[in-house]
Design a protein around this motif. Structure first.
Motif, PDB file in Angstrom:
ATOM      1  N   GLY A 359       0.488  -1.224   0.218  1.00 44.56           N
ATOM      2  CA  GLY A 359       0.119   0.021   0.120  1.00 44.56           C
ATOM      3  C   GLY A 359       0.373   1.192  -0.414  1.00 44.56           C
ATOM      4  N   ASN A 360       1.899   1.422  -0.474  1.00 43.84           N
ATOM      5  CA  ASN A 360       2.984   2.218  -0.946  1.00 43.84           C
ATOM      6  C   ASN A 360       2.325   3.225  -2.176  1.00 43.84           C
ATOM      7  OD1 ASN A 360       4.184   2.044   1.854  1.00 43.84           O
ATOM      8  ND2 ASN A 360       5.452   0.255   0.668  1.00 43.84           N
ATOM      9  N   ILE A 361       2.173   3.817  -1.832  1.00 46.22           N
ATOM     10  CA  ILE A 361       1.541   5.069  -3.497  1.00 46.22           C
ATOM     11  C   ILE A 361       2.469   5.607  -3.518  1.00 46.22           C
ATOM     12  CG2 ILE A 361      -0.694   5.892  -4.729  1.00 46.22           C
ATOM     13  CD1 ILE A 361      -2.111   4.518  -2.445  1.00 46.22           C
ATOM     14  N   VAL A 362       2.452   6.861  -5.167  1.00 47.81           N
ATOM     15  CA  VAL A 362       2.963   7.482  -5.222  1.00 47.81           C
ATOM     16  C   VAL A 362       2.924   8.034  -6.068  1.00 47.81           C
ATOM     17  CG1 VAL A 362       5.655   8.627  -6.069  1.00 47.81           C
ATOM     18  CG2 VAL A 362       5.712   6.253  -4.194  1.00 47.81           C
ATOM     19  N   PHE A 363       3.061   9.251  -6.353  1.00 50.78           N
ATOM     20  CA  PHE A 363       1.935  10.015  -7.664  1.00 50.78           C
ATOM     21  C   PHE A 363       3.673  11.053  -7.861  1.00 50.78           C
ATOM     22  CE2 PHE A 363      -1.360   9.269  -6.502  1.00 50.78           C
ATOM     23  CZ  PHE A 363      -2.294   9.130  -7.201  1.00 50.78           C
ATOM     24  N   ASP A 364       3.924  10.876  -8.743  1.00 48.77           N
ATOM     25  CA  ASP A 364       5.437  11.051  -9.813  1.00 48.77           C
ATOM     26  C   ASP A 364       5.069  11.871 -10.526  1.00 48.77           C
ATOM     27  OD1 ASP A 364       8.025  11.101 -10.350  1.00 48.77           O
ATOM     28  OD2 ASP A 364       8.425   9.787 -10.919  1.00 48.77           O
ATOM     29  N   LYS A 365       5.146  13.261 -11.096  1.00 44.08           N
ATOM     30  CA  LYS A 365       5.261  14.607 -11.404  1.00 44.08           C
ATOM     31  C   LYS A 365       3.380  14.351 -12.537  1.00 44.08           C
ATOM     32  CE  LYS A 365       9.277  15.998 -11.872  1.00 44.08           C
ATOM     33  NZ  LYS A 365      11.177  16.081 -12.920  1.00 44.08           N
ATOM     34  N   VAL A 366       2.834  14.131 -12.039  1.00 44.98           N
ATOM     35  CA  VAL A 366       1.221  13.277 -12.399  1.00 44.98           C
ATOM     36  C   VAL A 366       0.442  14.294 -13.511  1.00 44.98           C
ATOM     37  CG1 VAL A 366      -0.888  12.918 -12.085  1.00 44.98           C
ATOM     38  CG2 VAL A 366       0.560  11.213 -11.373  1.00 44.98           C
ATOM     39  N   GLN A 367      -0.051  14.952 -13.879  1.00 44.01           N
ATOM     40  CA  GLN A 367      -0.524  15.750 -14.511  1.00 44.01           C
ATOM     41  C   GLN A 367      -1.743  14.772 -15.352  1.00 44.01           C
ATOM     42  OE1 GLN A 367       0.523  18.873 -17.315  1.00 44.01           O
ATOM     43  NE2 GLN A 367      -0.745  18.456 -18.492  1.00 44.01           N
ATOM     44  N   PHE A 368      -2.782  15.824 -14.986  1.00 37.91           N
ATOM     45  CA  PHE A 368      -4.241  14.336 -15.592  1.00 37.91           C
ATOM     46  C   PHE A 368      -5.361  15.769 -16.393  1.00 37.91           C
ATOM     47  CE2 PHE A 368      -8.644  13.180 -15.191  1.00 37.91           C
ATOM     48  CZ  PHE A 368      -8.758  11.606 -15.897  1.00 37.91           C
ATOM     49  N   SER A 369      -5.957  15.288 -17.183  1.00 37.93           N
ATOM     50  CA  SER A 369      -7.020  16.095 -17.943  1.00 37.93           C
ATOM     51  C   SER A 369      -8.136  15.719 -18.122  1.00 37.93           C
ATOM     52  CB  SER A 369      -6.812  16.671 -19.238  1.00 37.93           C
ATOM     53  OG  SER A 369      -5.253  17.871 -18.711  1.00 37.93           O
ATOM     54  N   TYR A 370      -9.644  15.256 -17.675  1.00 42.15           N
ATOM     55  CA  TYR A 370     -10.066  15.240 -18.319  1.00 42.15           C
ATOM     56  C   TYR A 370     -11.091  15.871 -19.667  1.00 42.15           C
ATOM     57  CZ  TYR A 370     -11.648  13.316 -13.122  1.00 42.15           C
ATOM     58  OH  TYR A 370     -10.896  12.840 -12.255  1.00 42.15           O
ATOM     59  N   ASP A 371     -10.082  16.567 -20.315  1.00 43.43           N
ATOM     60  CA  ASP A 371     -11.042  16.947 -21.545  1.00 43.43           C
ATOM     61  C   ASP A 371      -9.784  18.483 -21.402  1.00 43.43           C
ATOM     62  OD1 ASP A 371     -11.823  19.883 -21.383  1.00 43.43           O
ATOM     63  OD2 ASP A 371     -13.319  18.653 -19.742  1.00 43.43           O
ATOM     64  N   GLN A 372      -9.435  18.590 -23.027  1.00 44.74           N
ATOM     65  CA  GLN A 372      -7.747  19.476 -23.108  1.00 44.74           C
ATOM     66  C   GLN A 372      -8.444  20.759 -23.176  1.00 44.74           C
ATOM     67  OE1 GLN A 372      -7.998  19.157 -27.623  1.00 44.74           O
ATOM     68  NE2 GLN A 372      -7.056  16.772 -27.894  1.00 44.74           N
ATOM     69  N   ASP A 373      -9.548  21.280 -22.833  1.00 49.73           N
ATOM     70  CA  ASP A 373      -9.352  22.460 -21.870  1.00 49.73           C
ATOM     71  C   ASP A 373      -9.226  22.784 -20.947  1.00 49.73           C
ATOM     72  OD1 ASP A 373      -9.904  22.781 -24.729  1.00 49.73           O
ATOM     73  OD2 ASP A 373     -11.747  23.049 -24.661  1.00 49.73           O
ATOM     74  N   ARG A 374      -9.203  21.414 -19.626  1.00 49.03           N
ATOM     75  CA  ARG A 374      -9.459  21.546 -18.130  1.00 49.03           C
ATOM     76  C   ARG A 374      -7.969  20.925 -17.616  1.00 49.03           C
ATOM     77  NH1 ARG A 374     -12.749  19.333 -14.453  1.00 49.03           N
ATOM     78  NH2 ARG A 374     -13.876  17.571 -15.609  1.00 49.03           N
ATOM     79  N   ILE A 375      -7.490  21.127 -17.175  1.00 52.04           N
ATOM     80  CA  ILE A 375      -6.505  20.740 -16.527  1.00 52.04           C
ATOM     81  C   ILE A 375      -6.751  19.894 -14.753  1.00 52.04           C
ATOM     82  CG2 ILE A 375      -4.074  20.414 -15.842  1.00 52.04           C
ATOM     83  CD1 ILE A 375      -2.959  21.535 -18.902  1.00 52.04           C
ATOM     84  N   ALA A 376      -6.828  19.042 -14.674  1.00 48.79           N
ATOM     85  CA  ALA A 376      -7.270  18.700 -12.791  1.00 48.79           C
ATOM     86  C   ALA A 376      -6.219  18.845 -12.475  1.00 48.79           C
ATOM     87  CB  ALA A 376      -8.234  17.420 -13.558  1.00 48.79           C
ATOM     88  N   LEU A 377      -5.236  17.481 -12.846  1.00 46.24           N
ATOM     89  CA  LEU A 377      -3.817  18.058 -12.299  1.00 46.24           C
ATOM     90  C   LEU A 377      -2.829  18.279 -12.158  1.00 46.24           C
ATOM     91  CD1 LEU A 377      -4.355  14.249 -10.570  1.00 46.24           C
ATOM     92  CD2 LEU A 377      -4.945  16.707  -9.233  1.00 46.24           C
ATOM     93  N   HIS A 378      -2.188  19.238 -11.554  1.00 43.10           N
ATOM     94  CA  HIS A 378      -0.881  19.979 -12.577  1.00 43.10           C
ATOM     95  C   HIS A 378       0.354  19.415 -12.011  1.00 43.10           C
ATOM     96  CE1 HIS A 378      -3.106  23.320 -14.369  1.00 43.10           C
ATOM     97  NE2 HIS A 378      -3.503  22.976 -13.305  1.00 43.10           N
ATOM     98  N   GLU A 379       0.848  17.905 -12.803  1.00 45.63           N
ATOM     99  CA  GLU A 379       2.487  17.792 -12.276  1.00 45.63           C
ATOM    100  C   GLU A 379       2.465  17.542 -10.912  1.00 45.63           C
ATOM    101  OE1 GLU A 379       6.246  18.842 -14.843  1.00 45.63           O
ATOM    102  OE2 GLU A 379       4.845  19.041 -16.351  1.00 45.63           O
TER     103      GLU A 379
END
Length: 603
Positions: A359-379
C-alpha cells in the motif's frame, strides 16, 4: 416539441446522429458471426427442414398441371387421379411437418443468438473505462443493450432462414417457368426490372428512417431514466406539469419517427400486389393466346398460374426481410459502436499481478486532464506510505477525487506515473489492483437485494458471520436488527427503504468486508449524523491499522487524526503535514479550518 427547444437540446447527443451510409455487408457478416456456435446442430437442421418443405412446394404445381390435368383428367384415368390425390396429400403433410420443425428450430436459434449478443454487449460495457460513461446517459446505454438487441430478434428467428427459403423458391420457380415456356416466362417476369429499380430507390430512405427511430428511442429512454431517478427533485419543485409536457414532446418525436419509418416500409407491399396483378393479367391474356396457337397446353398454363401465385409471395416476404435487414443494420451499427469501443484504461497483455500488496503509493509528476480544455492535476508529486491515513482537502474542483480515481486506475495520467509498491499501475493487472482497494463514496449505491447480499458484494465468498462482524464494527448492526427481516430484508431499488445514513453505513461495511490494503473514503461520512460518525471514527482507528487510507472530506473535523493532510487548490499541492503542523504554519488549511469554525459560531 421542436428540436430547437432549449429543454430538448440536452437529448440531442452528438454521439447519437443518423448518418447516411451504404449498406454495410461486412457489418452484416459480422452480425451473422453470432450464428457460428450453432452451425453444427440447430442451423443445419433448420435448413434441412426448410429445403424439404420448399422442394415439396416446387414439385406439387408440376404434378397438378402436367400429371393431374394433362394425363389423369385428360385420359379420364380415375385410378391415376386417386393415386395422385393421395400422393399430393402426403407431400403436403410432409411439408407441414417440415415447416413445424423449421419454425421451432429457428425460434430456438434466434433466442440463443439474441442471448449471446446481449451477454457479449453487457460484458463488454462492464469493462469499459469511466470516460465512456462520462459521455453517455444511462438511458442511451440501456437502449442499445435492450431495444437495439431486441430489434435483431426477428431477423434471427425468421429473417435468415426465410431469406434462404425465398431465394431458393424464387430461383426454382424461375428455372421451372423457363423450362415450361420461355415465351410466357419472359412475358410474366417483365415487371421484375421495374420492381428492382423502385426498391433500390426506396432502400436509402427506409434505412435512414429506421436509424432515426433507434436514435429517438434512445432519447426517450434517456429522459425516462432521468425522470425516474430525479422524481423527488421534480416533485420538490412542483415541476410535474413541465416534466410531463417535456415527455410529451419527446414521445411525439418518437411517435412521428416510428410512423414515418413504418409508412416508408409499407410502400413495398402494395407495389408487390400491383406487380402481381400486372403479372396475372399478362398470364391470362398471353397464356390464352399461346394455348390457342398450340404453343402450350392447358396443364402448362395451370402450372404457370400456380407458380405465379407462389412467385409474388416470396417477393413480398423478401421486401419484409429487407426491412428487417434495414432495422438490423441500424441497430447493429449502434451495437458494434459499443463493442468496438476500447477502454481508455488498457491492460497490458502480460500485466503483472499484485502479490501481497503493502500500500505504498507514489505520484511522480502526475498531470491529468479530463478534456483538453481543463487540466485537473498539474504535475503533482506526493507519497502515501503503507499504513498511513492521508487526508485530501480543498475546495470543489481542486483535484481530490481525481487523485482517488487515479489510484483505482479508473483513469490513466496524462503525464507522469502513479505507482503502488514501486509498480507503475499501467503495468499491473486491473483486477488484482482493484481487489486490494475499497472505495466508499458520498453518493453510495445500494443494489436491489437483501442487506446481507449488499454487504457481501465486495467479497462474495464471505461467510454470514463475517458479514455481520463487518456491520457491527461500523455500527450498522443496530439498525439492521430493527428491520423486519434483519439481514435478509429486501432493500428495494437503490436502497429506497433505508435512510441516507443507513445506506452509507452499509457501503462502509461492504468496503471493510473486502479486507482491502488501500481504503478510499470520498466524503464517506457526509450523510452520517454526528453520533454515528463518532462510532465510525473510533472503529477506524483499529480497522485502518496496517492499511493505507485516503480520506476526502470537506468536514475538516473528521480528518484531525490523519497522519498527513494534503491541501489542494486547482490541481496543485499548496501544503501538507499533520493537523498541528498545518495549523501552526497558518496557511490555506488554517484558513479553511478557521472559516468552518466561524460558520459554526455564526449558527
Amino acid at each position: 416539441m421542436k428540436k430547437d427547444s432549449p429543454h430538448l437540446k440536452r437529448f440531442y447527443y452528438p454521439l447519437d446522429q443518423a448518418v447516411e451510409k451504404p449498406f454495410n455487408w461486412k457489418q452484416m457478416l459480422r452480425l451473422l458471426h453470432y450464428l457460428k456456435p450453432y452451425v453444427k446442430n440447430l442451423l443445419p437442421s433448420a435448413i434441412l427442414a426448410m429445403l424439404l418443405s420448399t422442394i415439396v412446394r416446387l414439385i406439387v404445381p408440376i404434378l397438378i398441371g402436367k400429371v393431374v390435368i394433362d394425363m389423369a383428367i385428360k385420359d379420364e384415368n380415375v385410378s391415376l387421379l386417386t393415386y395422385l390425390i393421395i400422393g399430393i396429400s402426403i407431400l403436403y403433410l410432409i411439408s407441414y411437418i417440415a415447416n413445424m420443425f423449421r419454425i421451432k428450430l429457428v425460434n430456438i436459434l434466434g433466442q440463443r443468438v439474441i442471448y449471446d449478443l446481449r451477454k457479449s454487449l453487457f460484458s463488454h460495457v462492464q469493462r469499459l473505462s469511466h470516460n465512456f460513461f462520462d459521455k453517455r446517459s444511462a438511458g442511451s446505454i440501456l437502449v442499445r443493450i435492450l431495444n437495439d438487441v431486441n430489434s435483431l430478434q426477428e431477423l434471427f428467428t425468421n429473417g435468415i432462414i426465410n431469406l434462404l427459403m425465398d431465394i431458393i423458391m424464387l430461383s426454382g420457380i424461375i428455372v421451372i417457368l423457363f423450362v415450361l415456356s420461355p415465351k410466357l416466362a419472359l412475358a410474366v417476369l417483365v415487371i421484375l426490372p421495374i420492381m428492382f429499380l423502385i426498391s433500390t430507390k426506396l432502400r436509402r430512405t427506409i434505412r435512414r428512417a429506421w436509424q432515426s427511430v433507434r436514435i429517438q428511442k434512445s432519447r426517450l429512454n434517456s429522459h425516462l431514466n432521468e425522470s425516474m431517478q430525479g422524481i423527488r427533485i421534480t416533485q420538490s419543485f412542483s415541476q410535474e406539469k413541465e416534466n410531463t409536457e417535456f415527455f410529451n414532446g419527446v414521445n411525439t418525436d418518437n411517435y412521428e419517427n416510428e410512423r414515418i419509418a413504418m409508412k416508408k416500409s409499407a410502400y413495398f407491399g402494395p407495389f408487390v400486389e400491383l406487380s402481381n396483378a400486372i403479372g396475372t393479367v399478362i398470364l391470362i391474356s398471353y397464356g390464352a393466346h399461346l394455348i390457342i396457337t398450340g404453343d402450350i397446353v392447358v396443364g402448362t398454363f395451370v402450372s404457370f398460374a400456380f407458380y405465379l401465385g407462389m412467385f409474388w409471395e416470396p417477393i413480398s416476404r423478401l421486401g419484409q426481410i429487407y426491412n428487417q435487414l434495414l432495422v438490423a443494420m441500424a441497430s447493429s451499427e449502434r451495437i458494434f459502436e459499443f463493442l468496438d469501443e476500447q477502454p481508455n484504461v488498457m491492460e497490458k497483455k502480460h500485466a503483472k499481478k499484485f502479490e501481497n500488496m503493502k500500500g505504498n503509493i507514489v505520484f511522480d509528476k502526475v498531470q491529468f486532464s479530463y478534456d483538453q480544455d481543463r487540466i485537473a492535476l498539474h504535475e503533482i508529486s506526493l507519497e502515501m506510505k503503507q499504513g498511513q491515513t492521508v487526508a485530501l482537502v480543498g475546495h470543489t474542483g481542486s483535484g481530490k477525487s481525481t487523485i482517488a480515481n487515479l489510484i483505482s486506475r479508473f483513469y490513466d495520467p496524462t503525464k507522469g506515473s502513479v505507482k503502488i509498491d514501486g509498480n507503475d499501475l499501467r503495468d499491473m493487472n486491473l483486477t488484482s489492483l482493484r481487489e486490494n482497494i475499497s472505495v466508499v463514496l458520498q453518493d453510495t449505491f445500494i443494489f436491489s437485494g437483501t442487506i446481507m447480499e449488499n454487504i457481501r458484494f465486495g467479497r462474495p465468498e464471505a461467510t454470514d458471520e463475517e458479514v455481520k462482524e463487518a456491520a457491527k464494527v461500523v455500527g450498522a448492526n443496530d439498525f439492521i436488527k430493527r428491520l423486519s427481516h434483519g439481514y435478509e430484508t429486501e432493500v428495494e431499488e437503490r436502497g429506497n427503504i433505508l435512510s441516507a445514513g443507513e445506506r452509507q453505513l452499509l457501503s462502509f461495511a461492504r468496503a471493510l468486508l473486502a479486507n482491502p490494503r488501500i481504503l478510499i473514503l470520498d466524503e464517506a461520512t457526509a450523510s452520517i449524523d454526528t453520533e454515528t460518525e463518532v462510532k465510525i471514527q473510533l472503529a477506524l482507528k483499529k480497522l485502518l491499522e496496517g492499511r493505507t487510507a485516503i480520506m476526502i472530506a470537506h468536514r475538516l473535523s473528521t480528518i484531525r487524526e490523519a497522519d498527513n493532510i494534503i491541501v489542494l487548490e486547482h490541481g496543485r499541492i499548496l501544503e501538507q503535514g499533520n493537523h498541528e503542523q498545518l495549523m501552526q504554519s497558518k496557511g490555506e488549511y488554517y484558513e479553511l479550518v478557521k472559516s468552518q469554525f466561524d460558520m459554526l459560531d455564526a449558527l
